[in-house]
Design a protein around this motif. Structure first.
Motif, PDB file in Angstrom:
ATOM      1  N   VAL A  47       0.784  -1.236   0.000  1.00 37.24           N
ATOM      2  CA  VAL A  47       0.000   0.000   0.000  1.00 37.24           C
ATOM      3  C   VAL A  47       0.816   1.285   0.000  1.00 37.24           C
ATOM      4  CG1 VAL A  47      -1.948  -1.139   1.150  1.00 37.24           C
ATOM      5  CG2 VAL A  47      -0.251   0.079   2.521  1.00 37.24           C
ATOM      6  N   GLU A  49       3.011   2.787  -1.956  1.00 43.74           N
ATOM      7  CA  GLU A  49       3.021   3.610  -3.165  1.00 43.74           C
ATOM      8  C   GLU A  49       1.662   4.314  -3.327  1.00 43.74           C
ATOM      9  OE1 GLU A  49       4.189   3.203  -7.877  1.00 43.74           O
ATOM     10  OE2 GLU A  49       4.364   1.459  -6.578  1.00 43.74           O
ATOM     11  N   HIS A  50       0.590   3.587  -3.128  1.00 47.30           N
ATOM     12  CA  HIS A  50      -0.760   4.161  -3.220  1.00 47.30           C
ATOM     13  C   HIS A  50      -0.943   5.292  -2.202  1.00 47.30           C
ATOM     14  CE1 HIS A  50      -5.124   4.471  -3.287  1.00 47.30           C
ATOM     15  NE2 HIS A  50      -5.116   4.221  -1.994  1.00 47.30           N
ATOM     16  N   LEU A  51      -0.502   5.069  -0.963  1.00 45.86           N
ATOM     17  CA  LEU A  51      -0.665   6.085   0.074  1.00 45.86           C
ATOM     18  C   LEU A  51       0.093   7.361  -0.258  1.00 45.86           C
ATOM     19  CD1 LEU A  51      -0.395   3.864   3.280  1.00 45.86           C
ATOM     20  CD2 LEU A  51      -2.462   4.900   2.310  1.00 45.86           C
ATOM     21  N   ARG A  53       0.928   8.475  -3.267  1.00 41.52           N
ATOM     22  CA  ARG A  53       0.236   9.149  -4.368  1.00 41.52           C
ATOM     23  C   ARG A  53      -1.038   9.845  -3.866  1.00 41.52           C
ATOM     24  NH1 ARG A  53       2.735   7.913  -9.015  1.00 41.52           N
ATOM     25  NH2 ARG A  53       3.815   5.920  -9.168  1.00 41.52           N
ATOM     26  N   LYS A  54      -1.711   9.200  -2.934  1.00 42.46           N
ATOM     27  CA  LYS A  54      -2.963   9.732  -2.390  1.00 42.46           C
ATOM     28  C   LYS A  54      -2.755  11.068  -1.674  1.00 42.46           C
ATOM     29  CE  LYS A  54      -6.869   8.072   0.352  1.00 42.46           C
ATOM     30  NZ  LYS A  54      -7.392   6.928   1.101  1.00 42.46           N
ATOM     31  N   VAL A  55      -1.592  11.253  -1.059  1.00 40.35           N
ATOM     32  CA  VAL A  55      -1.317  12.514  -0.347  1.00 40.35           C
ATOM     33  C   VAL A  55      -0.501  13.490  -1.179  1.00 40.35           C
ATOM     34  CG1 VAL A  55      -1.569  11.507   1.949  1.00 40.35           C
ATOM     35  CG2 VAL A  55       0.698  11.584   0.879  1.00 40.35           C
ATOM     36  N   GLY A  56      -0.427  13.238  -2.496  1.00 36.12           N
ATOM     37  CA  GLY A  56       0.144  14.235  -3.391  1.00 36.12           C
ATOM     38  C   GLY A  56       1.565  14.032  -3.857  1.00 36.12           C
ATOM     39  N   LYS A 133       6.894  15.726  -3.700  1.00 34.57           N
ATOM     40  CA  LYS A 133       5.594  16.382  -3.561  1.00 34.57           C
ATOM     41  C   LYS A 133       5.370  17.288  -4.762  1.00 34.57           C
ATOM     42  CE  LYS A 133       2.434  16.941  -0.214  1.00 34.57           C
ATOM     43  NZ  LYS A 133       1.625  15.975   0.382  1.00 34.57           N
TER      44      LYS A 133
END
Length: 134
Positions: A47, A49-51, A53-56, A133
């Protein structure tokens, strides 16, 4: 810029070392840490990488590594020392899982015996994840 090196679990042919790892992972999962559905690992690898990307974060990369802790390997001493530290600091997690102090100590003693065997084999799969970021 963000960079993290982490791992979910160690794998070995030592039943006692695997039990220690399982107890610690289960304790962390029950306390609400990690992302594992069953507590067998921390569950972060699938998870992270997904996390990010999810926070920018963008340009997120996941690079796998493996450390060999087997008998005779250059990293063996690191595992041995880490086990000594774990036996002092993670004992409460084993007791939280229902082990008595004596059972916990016996498990760590057996793990120390196991890893000193010439047939001892262990690896840890790690990863480095990095991104920046937006």
């Amino acid at each position: 810029m963000f960079r993290l090196v982490s791992s979910d679990s160690i794998l070995s042919n030592s039943a006692s070392l695997q039990k220690i790892s399982d107890y610690i992972n289960t304790s962390l999962q029950q306390a609400g840490y990690g992302f594992s559905s069953d507590g067998r690992t921390l569950g972060i690898t699938p998870v992270i990488e997904h996390l990010l990307r999810k926070v920018g974060f963008v340009e997120v990369h996941l690079v796998p590594y493996m450390l060999n802790f087997s008998a005779g390997s250059p990293n063996w001493h690191m595992l041995y020392r880490n086990l000594e530290i774990m036996s002092q600091h993670f004992a409460p997690m084993l007791q939280y899982q229902g082990l008595t102090t004596e059972e916990s100590e016996a498990l760590y003693r057996q793990a120390h015996i196991d890893i000193r065997s010439e047939d001892f084999c262990a690896v840890e799969y790690l990863y480095a994840v990095y991104g920046k970021k937006k």
